[in-house]
Design a protein around this motif. Structure first.
Motif, PDB file in Angstrom:
ATOM      1  N   GLU A 118      -3.421  15.315  -0.938  1.00  0.00           N
ATOM      2  CA  GLU A 118      -2.031  15.696  -0.409  1.00  0.00           C
ATOM      3  C   GLU A 118      -2.008  16.906   0.337  1.00  0.00           C
ATOM      4  OE1 GLU A 118       1.795  14.325   0.858  1.00  0.00           O
ATOM      5  OE2 GLU A 118       0.077  13.425   0.121  1.00  0.00           O
ATOM      6  N   VAL A 161      -5.542  13.847  -6.372  1.00  0.00           N
ATOM      7  CA  VAL A 161      -4.171  13.596  -5.331  1.00  0.00           C
ATOM      8  C   VAL A 161      -3.645  14.858  -4.891  1.00  0.00           C
ATOM      9  CG1 VAL A 161      -1.908  12.693  -6.077  1.00  0.00           C
ATOM     10  CG2 VAL A 161      -3.532  11.836  -7.095  1.00  0.00           C
ATOM     11  N   ARG A 200       1.168   4.021  -2.880  1.00  0.00           N
ATOM     12  CA  ARG A 200       0.691   5.398  -2.743  1.00  0.00           C
ATOM     13  C   ARG A 200       1.997   6.558  -3.119  1.00  0.00           C
ATOM     14  NH1 ARG A 200       2.395   9.153   1.337  1.00  0.00           N
ATOM     15  NH2 ARG A 200       0.570  10.492   1.893  1.00  0.00           N
ATOM     16  N   GLU A 201       3.311   5.944  -2.936  1.00  0.00           N
ATOM     17  CA  GLU A 201       4.566   6.571  -3.429  1.00  0.00           C
ATOM     18  C   GLU A 201       4.319   6.801  -4.776  1.00  0.00           C
ATOM     19  OE1 GLU A 201       6.342   8.690  -1.373  1.00  0.00           O
ATOM     20  OE2 GLU A 201       5.247   7.711   0.380  1.00  0.00           O
ATOM     21  N   ARG A 240       0.769  -1.138   0.076  1.00  0.00           N
ATOM     22  CA  ARG A 240      -0.050   0.112  -0.107  1.00  0.00           C
ATOM     23  C   ARG A 240       0.792   1.224  -0.061  1.00  0.00           C
ATOM     24  NH1 ARG A 240      -3.596  -2.888   3.649  1.00  0.00           N
ATOM     25  NH2 ARG A 240      -2.517  -1.881   5.311  1.00  0.00           N
TER      26      ARG A 240
END
Length: 369
Positions: free
Chosen positions: A208, A204, A74-75, A70
């Motif tokens: 973030e 995104v 995500r990265e 996960r």
């Protein structure tokens, strides 16, 4: 002996602190992360994993595998924004303002044009051109309505509601493109794919930005976003109203023909190039370039076999467009990383040079004459 340095262990008179196979499996899982992230944090991650290993453990647990998978996913999703927290703060801070100013143009066009058509209004124009506008505006109006509602919520201070609505708009956009492909309307999906990529990027960025934003500056971001969005839409309406092709209003214009496609492409290239050279705007360039390539190629004839007839695209054209957009984003991210490394090396060199000069001066002052 520290468990974080297994390679230095293993003398004849002492046992290994961890099993070599566990070290190998952890390293394989760490390799799933983007290279830049691994270079900055790979050793630290491996050390934490080995420190947390149970005595006698020989394999990563299922929970560790899930967590690392996960985290790696995500990265990779956040990789266009940068690998480090400072890069992502800079990228999301600017993209939070700029992306809505870009996306508001297709949103306003689709909503206005679809409202006119669904309301039974008469539109004057070339039959083929108006058909193309109809096919591209009506299917996508739902995602743009949801996105506009999300923007109103974000700018009004309802951050959680805004994030949910913006995410729902991106999901609706992906579903719309998929449905168009399955229904045989690849041409419309090809045209709108670039804007859907922009919606996904905005989701995104909003998520973030909420995680790493600086407290106390939310209202400034909201005001800046509102002003940039209003200026972008006002400028577009002004240009398109002066165009008036076929006697149709601004929302049925395909693009800025008054300025010319080549002029617009050159202006975008110059702006993004200048942004890449300035450290404060560099981190936002990869995402903006990826969206620009997707939208620009969707309105060019590079994948159209030299004609613009509806129905000439297929799934291969759509995938090629997506690949080009992602490739441009990755290349821009690599270029931004290299510029950051060069700037860091230059700053370190100047710091070392200044420190050396200061020490030499001090020694000169202490040397007896």
């Amino acid at each position: 002996m520290s468990a974080a340095a297994p390679d230095t262990a293993g003398h004849a008179d002492e046992p290994l602190p961890v099993a070599p196979v566990l070290v190998r499996d952890y390293r394989r899982l760490v390799r799933l992360f983007p290279f830049t992230y691994r270079r900055e944090r790979g050793a630290e991650m491996l050390g934490h994993l080995l420190d947390g290993a149970r005595p006698g453990q020989s394999r990563p647990t299922s929970a560790e595998r899930r967590d690392l998978l996960r985290a790696a996913a995500r990265e990779w999703l956040l990789a266009p924004l940068g690998a480090m927290a400072r890069e992502r703060r800079a990228a999301t801070g600017l993209l939070f303002v700029l992306l809505p100013a870009v996306l508001v143009i297709p949103a306003a066009r689709a909503i206005a044009y679809a409202s006119l058509l669904l309301g039974g209004g008469a539109v004057v124009g070339d039959e083929d051109t108006l058909l193309a506008y109809t096919l591209s505006s009506v299917p996508t109006v739902a995602m743009w309505v949801i996105w506009c509602a999300g923007m109103v919520a974000l700018l009004g201070g309802l951050a959680r509601t805004g994030r949910v609505l913006v995410g729902a708009a991106a999901v609706a956009g992906i579903a719309t493109v998929s449905a168009l492909v399955m229904a045989g309307s690849e041409h419309t999906a090809y045209l709108e794919l670039g804007w859907v990529l922009g919606l996904v990027a905005h989701v995104v960025v909003v998520a973030e930005h909420a995680r790493c934003r600086t407290p106390g500056h939310g209202w400034r971001r909201a005001v800046g976003t509102a002003w940039c969005t209003a200026l972008a839409l006002g400028g577009y309406v002004t240009v398109m109203s002066g165009d008036m092709r076929f006697g149709t209003p601004w929302w049925s214009s395909a693009g800025p023909s008054t300025l010319g496609d080549a002029t617009v492409a050159l202006a975008v290239a110059v702006v993004l190039g200048a942004g890449a050279l300035w450290s404060r705007t560099r981190q936002s360039v990869p995402v903006l370039l990826g969206v620009a390539v997707g939208v620009g190629l969707g309105r060019s004839d590079i994948f159209w076999s030299g004609n613009r007839n509806i129905g000439t695209e297929d799934l291969g054209n759509i995938l090629a467009l997506l690949a080009c957009s992602l490739a441009a984003m990755i290349a821009a991210r690599w270029f931004a990383n290299r510029l950051d490394e060069l700037a860091g090396a230059r700053a370190a060199h100047y710091e070392l040079l200044g420190a050396t000069t200061g020490v030499s001066g001090a020694r000169g002052d202490l040397t007896p004459s």
